[in-house]
Scaffold this motif. Sequence first.
Motif, PDB file in Angstrom:
ATOM      1  N   VAL A  32      -4.013   2.798  -3.682  1.00  0.00           N
ATOM      2  CA  VAL A  32      -3.421   2.855  -2.346  1.00  0.00           C
ATOM      3  C   VAL A  32      -2.516   1.648  -2.183  1.00  0.00           C
ATOM      4  O   VAL A  32      -2.839   0.542  -2.624  1.00  0.00           O
ATOM      5  CB  VAL A  32      -4.518   2.855  -1.259  1.00  0.00           C
ATOM      6  N   ALA A  33      -1.360   1.883  -1.545  1.00  0.00           N
ATOM      7  CA  ALA A  33      -0.457   0.789  -1.193  1.00  0.00           C
ATOM      8  C   ALA A  33      -0.514   0.576   0.315  1.00  0.00           C
ATOM      9  O   ALA A  33      -0.398   1.534   1.078  1.00  0.00           O
ATOM     10  CB  ALA A  33       0.970   1.102  -1.629  1.00  0.00           C
ATOM     11  N   GLU A  34      -0.712  -0.663   0.733  1.00  0.00           N
ATOM     12  CA  GLU A  34      -0.700  -1.009   2.158  1.00  0.00           C
ATOM     13  C   GLU A  34       0.445  -1.977   2.426  1.00  0.00           C
ATOM     14  O   GLU A  34       0.568  -3.005   1.753  1.00  0.00           O
ATOM     15  CB  GLU A  34      -2.012  -1.652   2.583  1.00  0.00           C
TER      16      GLU A  34
ATOM     17  N   ALA B 233       3.897  -3.001   9.069  1.00  0.00           N
ATOM     18  CA  ALA B 233       2.727  -3.574   8.410  1.00  0.00           C
ATOM     19  C   ALA B 233       1.492  -2.757   8.756  1.00  0.00           C
ATOM     20  O   ALA B 233       1.293  -2.349   9.905  1.00  0.00           O
ATOM     21  CB  ALA B 233       2.544  -5.021   8.842  1.00  0.00           C
ATOM     22  N   GLY B 234       0.656  -2.517   7.751  1.00  0.00           N
ATOM     23  CA  GLY B 234      -0.571  -1.751   7.940  1.00  0.00           C
ATOM     24  C   GLY B 234      -0.482  -0.321   7.454  1.00  0.00           C
ATOM     25  O   GLY B 234      -1.507   0.336   7.227  1.00  0.00           O
ATOM     26  N   THR B 235       0.742   0.207   7.287  1.00  0.00           N
ATOM     27  CA  THR B 235       0.911   1.579   6.804  1.00  0.00           C
ATOM     28  C   THR B 235       0.299   1.718   5.407  1.00  0.00           C
ATOM     29  O   THR B 235       0.451   0.841   4.563  1.00  0.00           O
ATOM     30  CB  THR B 235       2.399   1.959   6.738  1.00  0.00           C
ATOM     31  N   VAL B 236      -0.404   2.822   5.170  1.00  0.00           N
ATOM     32  CA  VAL B 236      -1.040   3.043   3.870  1.00  0.00           C
ATOM     33  C   VAL B 236      -0.713   4.441   3.347  1.00  0.00           C
ATOM     34  O   VAL B 236      -0.500   5.378   4.107  1.00  0.00           O
ATOM     35  CB  VAL B 236      -2.575   2.878   3.944  1.00  0.00           C
ATOM     36  N   ASP B 237      -0.687   4.550   2.031  1.00  0.00           N
ATOM     37  CA  ASP B 237      -0.513   5.841   1.366  1.00  0.00           C
ATOM     38  C   ASP B 237      -0.948   5.680  -0.088  1.00  0.00           C
ATOM     39  O   ASP B 237      -0.930   4.574  -0.639  1.00  0.00           O
ATOM     40  CB  ASP B 237       0.950   6.304   1.436  1.00  0.00           C
ATOM     41  N   TYR B 238      -1.326   6.793  -0.712  1.00  0.00           N
ATOM     42  CA  TYR B 238      -1.588   6.755  -2.142  1.00  0.00           C
ATOM     43  C   TYR B 238      -0.293   6.427  -2.893  1.00  0.00           C
ATOM     44  O   TYR B 238       0.809   6.764  -2.440  1.00  0.00           O
ATOM     45  CB  TYR B 238      -2.120   8.102  -2.626  1.00  0.00           C
ATOM     46  N   CYS B 239      -0.440   5.783  -4.018  1.00  0.00           N
ATOM     47  CA  CYS B 239       0.726   5.404  -4.809  1.00  0.00           C
ATOM     48  C   CYS B 239       0.434   5.605  -6.295  1.00  0.00           C
ATOM     49  O   CYS B 239      -0.726   5.789  -6.698  1.00  0.00           O
ATOM     50  CB  CYS B 239       1.124   3.957  -4.542  1.00  0.00           C
ATOM     51  N   ASN B 240       1.507   5.574  -7.091  1.00  0.00           N
ATOM     52  CA  ASN B 240       1.319   5.674  -8.532  1.00  0.00           C
ATOM     53  C   ASN B 240       0.672   4.394  -9.069  1.00  0.00           C
ATOM     54  O   ASN B 240       0.705   3.341  -8.443  1.00  0.00           O
ATOM     55  CB  ASN B 240       2.651   5.945  -9.239  1.00  0.00           C
ATOM     56  N   GLU B 241       0.073   4.485 -10.240  1.00  0.00           N
ATOM     57  CA  GLU B 241      -0.686   3.360 -10.779  1.00  0.00           C
ATOM     58  C   GLU B 241       0.220   2.259 -11.327  1.00  0.00           C
ATOM     59  O   GLU B 241      -0.172   1.093 -11.375  1.00  0.00           O
ATOM     60  CB  GLU B 241      -1.628   3.842 -11.875  1.00  0.00           C
TER      61      GLU B 241
ATOM     62  N   ARG C  90       6.919   0.815  -6.034  1.00  0.00           N
ATOM     63  CA  ARG C  90       5.782   1.719  -6.150  1.00  0.00           C
ATOM     64  C   ARG C  90       6.186   3.048  -5.522  1.00  0.00           C
ATOM     65  O   ARG C  90       6.790   3.086  -4.446  1.00  0.00           O
ATOM     66  CB  ARG C  90       4.548   1.170  -5.430  1.00  0.00           C
ATOM     67  N   GLN C  91       5.824   4.131  -6.186  1.00  0.00           N
ATOM     68  CA  GLN C  91       6.073   5.463  -5.661  1.00  0.00           C
ATOM     69  C   GLN C  91       4.916   5.865  -4.762  1.00  0.00           C
ATOM     70  O   GLN C  91       3.754   5.820  -5.174  1.00  0.00           O
ATOM     71  CB  GLN C  91       6.208   6.471  -6.804  1.00  0.00           C
ATOM     72  N   LEU C  92       5.204   6.257  -3.520  1.00  0.00           N
ATOM     73  CA  LEU C  92       4.184   6.698  -2.580  1.00  0.00           C
ATOM     74  C   LEU C  92       4.089   8.217  -2.579  1.00  0.00           C
ATOM     75  O   LEU C  92       5.075   8.915  -2.829  1.00  0.00           O
ATOM     76  CB  LEU C  92       4.487   6.188  -1.171  1.00  0.00           C
ATOM     77  N   ASP C  93       2.912   8.727  -2.249  1.00  0.00           N
ATOM     78  CA  ASP C  93       2.689  10.169  -2.313  1.00  0.00           C
ATOM     79  C   ASP C  93       3.568  10.959  -1.354  1.00  0.00           C
ATOM     80  O   ASP C  93       3.895  12.113  -1.612  1.00  0.00           O
ATOM     81  CB  ASP C  93       1.218  10.492  -2.023  1.00  0.00           C
TER      82      ASP C  93
ATOM     83  N   TYR D  66       9.335  -1.388  -2.191  1.00  0.00           N
ATOM     84  CA  TYR D  66       9.272  -2.583  -3.035  1.00  0.00           C
ATOM     85  C   TYR D  66       7.822  -3.001  -3.239  1.00  0.00           C
ATOM     86  O   TYR D  66       7.054  -3.118  -2.273  1.00  0.00           O
ATOM     87  CB  TYR D  66      10.033  -3.742  -2.389  1.00  0.00           C
ATOM     88  N   THR D  67       7.449  -3.267  -4.493  1.00  0.00           N
ATOM     89  CA  THR D  67       6.079  -3.689  -4.797  1.00  0.00           C
ATOM     90  C   THR D  67       5.720  -4.970  -4.059  1.00  0.00           C
ATOM     91  O   THR D  67       4.575  -5.162  -3.630  1.00  0.00           O
ATOM     92  CB  THR D  67       5.910  -3.877  -6.312  1.00  0.00           C
ATOM     93  N   GLU D  68       6.691  -5.856  -3.865  1.00  0.00           N
ATOM     94  CA  GLU D  68       6.420  -7.131  -3.190  1.00  0.00           C
ATOM     95  C   GLU D  68       6.069  -6.954  -1.718  1.00  0.00           C
ATOM     96  O   GLU D  68       5.555  -7.880  -1.079  1.00  0.00           O
ATOM     97  CB  GLU D  68       7.633  -8.048  -3.307  1.00  0.00           C
ATOM     98  N   ASP D  69       6.331  -5.757  -1.161  1.00  0.00           N
ATOM     99  CA  ASP D  69       6.059  -5.501   0.255  1.00  0.00           C
ATOM    100  C   ASP D  69       4.692  -4.878   0.503  1.00  0.00           C
ATOM    101  O   ASP D  69       4.365  -4.552   1.657  1.00  0.00           O
ATOM    102  CB  ASP D  69       7.138  -4.580   0.846  1.00  0.00           C
ATOM    103  N   VAL D  70       3.904  -4.658  -0.541  1.00  0.00           N
ATOM    104  CA  VAL D  70       2.623  -3.964  -0.377  1.00  0.00           C
ATOM    105  C   VAL D  70       1.516  -4.662  -1.150  1.00  0.00           C
ATOM    106  O   VAL D  70       1.762  -5.393  -2.113  1.00  0.00           O
ATOM    107  CB  VAL D  70       2.709  -2.489  -0.838  1.00  0.00           C
ATOM    108  N   ALA D  71       0.277  -4.426  -0.701  1.00  0.00           N
ATOM    109  CA  ALA D  71      -0.916  -4.789  -1.463  1.00  0.00           C
ATOM    110  C   ALA D  71      -1.445  -3.503  -2.099  1.00  0.00           C
ATOM    111  O   ALA D  71      -1.439  -2.437  -1.478  1.00  0.00           O
ATOM    112  CB  ALA D  71      -1.964  -5.399  -0.546  1.00  0.00           C
ATOM    113  N   ILE D  72      -1.898  -3.601  -3.348  1.00  0.00           N
ATOM    114  CA  ILE D  72      -2.367  -2.425  -4.086  1.00  0.00           C
ATOM    115  C   ILE D  72      -3.874  -2.553  -4.309  1.00  0.00           C
ATOM    116  O   ILE D  72      -4.360  -3.600  -4.754  1.00  0.00           O
ATOM    117  CB  ILE D  72      -1.648  -2.308  -5.452  1.00  0.00           C
ATOM    118  N   PHE D  73      -4.613  -1.488  -3.987  1.00  0.00           N
ATOM    119  CA  PHE D  73      -6.053  -1.474  -4.228  1.00  0.00           C
ATOM    120  C   PHE D  73      -6.493  -0.016  -4.372  1.00  0.00           C
ATOM    121  O   PHE D  73      -5.733   0.904  -4.102  1.00  0.00           O
ATOM    122  CB  PHE D  73      -6.809  -2.144  -3.075  1.00  0.00           C
ATOM    123  N   LYS D  74      -7.723   0.182  -4.797  1.00  0.00           N
ATOM    124  CA  LYS D  74      -8.286   1.524  -4.902  1.00  0.00           C
ATOM    125  C   LYS D  74      -9.033   1.856  -3.619  1.00  0.00           C
ATOM    126  O   LYS D  74      -9.771   1.030  -3.084  1.00  0.00           O
ATOM    127  CB  LYS D  74      -9.213   1.633  -6.106  1.00  0.00           C
TER     128      LYS D  74
END
Length: 504
Positions: free
Chosen positions: A108-110, A137-145, A162-165, A171-179
């Motif tokens: 998930v990318a937030e 800020a705070g928006t979330v969606d699944y993303c590619n690995e 990062r590609q969002l679903d 931009y990867t620098e604009d998001v935090a990535i976690f499962k």
Amino acid sequence: ATARNGSIITATLNGQTIKLSQIGTINNDTSVQQEFYDFTGVFKLPESKDTPQNLGNIRFNASCGSLSEYVDGGKITIRAKNDVVINSSGGNYQSGYGIQVGVGTRYVAEVTTQQAETFDGSLIDERSRPTNAYLPAGTVDYCNENDIIFYNSSSSDNAIFRQLDYGKRIYTEDVAIFKAILPETNSITLKSTETVGRHTVMTFDTQWKAPFNVTLGNQSYKNPYKPNDRPDYTVDSVTFNYIDIEFCYTVSAQGKIVLDNHPVFSKGEWIKSGSNYVLRLHLKKAGSFYGWTAQYNEKNQLEFYFLNPAKITAAPTYYGYRLDGVVIMLDPGHGGKSDPGAVGSNSTNTEAVLNLFLANKIKRELENIGATVVMTRTSNTLFHLYERNAMSNEVKPDIFISIHRNGSSSTSANGYSNFYFHPYSKALAKAVYDRTVQAFDDKRNYNYYPFYVTRISCCPAILTENGFMTNAMDFAKIQTDSHNELNAYYTVQGIVDYFASIQQ
């Protein structure tokens, strides 16, 4: 739950009632006590069965002194034992309601920045387009690995995404990535529409912070998908007559849209669009739109801010009007030793220095007729591009003007030009160009271009190029006080012309 200090909070679900605990110590000293605290509690849910179990809504009850109140929270459903969803990449993951960080098998990318720019996920390029929205800020969606890297052959700065679903890249620098596990669907409720200062604010309840897109309906562009080149979003004529907010993964949307005597919108409607819902806001007049921005408030409600047209009054000033109540952001380009901008034959008067010189004169003229002017920088110091955009989204001005001097490999290039990104910025670009070009010998026109600072969505924004540092005649002029006075006068007259043109 969040409630007043010392409240008694209970929650009831499926016949079970629990008392919530206040996070933080109750402070009986009224002179220093915090007014509101969070309260928390835990339900033990029944085991899953072969079929889904609908437990209904959580009811919260609160009492504080003689006051009492209740509110119904979200509906809780326990999924069936073997309820598994197939994701877009072909793998399996458990679905659930609410974001369960640390479980599941998908990334998930937030969004972690104030506003994150989005890009077309289906296109093999890194181009900014006015048809893509910012996500708060705070928006979330699944993303590619894995990251997607676009190598820039003309620069060492490669774009990493990062590609969002939902179909966009970020931009990867604009998001935090976690499962995590995200809800399968969303629901949207328009709770209120109100005027707050210079804006119309629409507030939405939403199950989770799902992505959305904002587009201008019925607007054509010159060549938006030019192959092997920068897309051209030049607007020959401004034709858009509605704004679409498309809420992704949304299966229900409700809430009365009240726009009586609204200065921008004539009506609104909910439209079902595949697996999404669209809120369509029709304009009173084609092209008469002034910007938007979105954010989540402290209650996790989604707020859209729509800029209302500024009102100005005729007055016996040098410009024929006063701009009382109008907020204008001036952005002197570049700054500091590490970002001097273009350099002419006089290495002391760099572009950064001369940009600030002109900006201060424009500021003085605007304040003389009542405008509130906010400067992104007031000295020759470094101020990053992302800081300028963040500042503009925080201030939410009526217009944004970035002030620059031009440069070219050709020493004969001279004159004035300016640039816009969004179609609703074109009117400002034209008004300022038509006046300011009179201070220069060459007319270079006003054009579309995706300069970073013009890509803000909160208001009409333009970037101006006030003469060439690399042209001997231009450079000689733009260092003089008299020419900058004239440049400032025409710029302000163009600004006043713009505001006069949008009066109702």
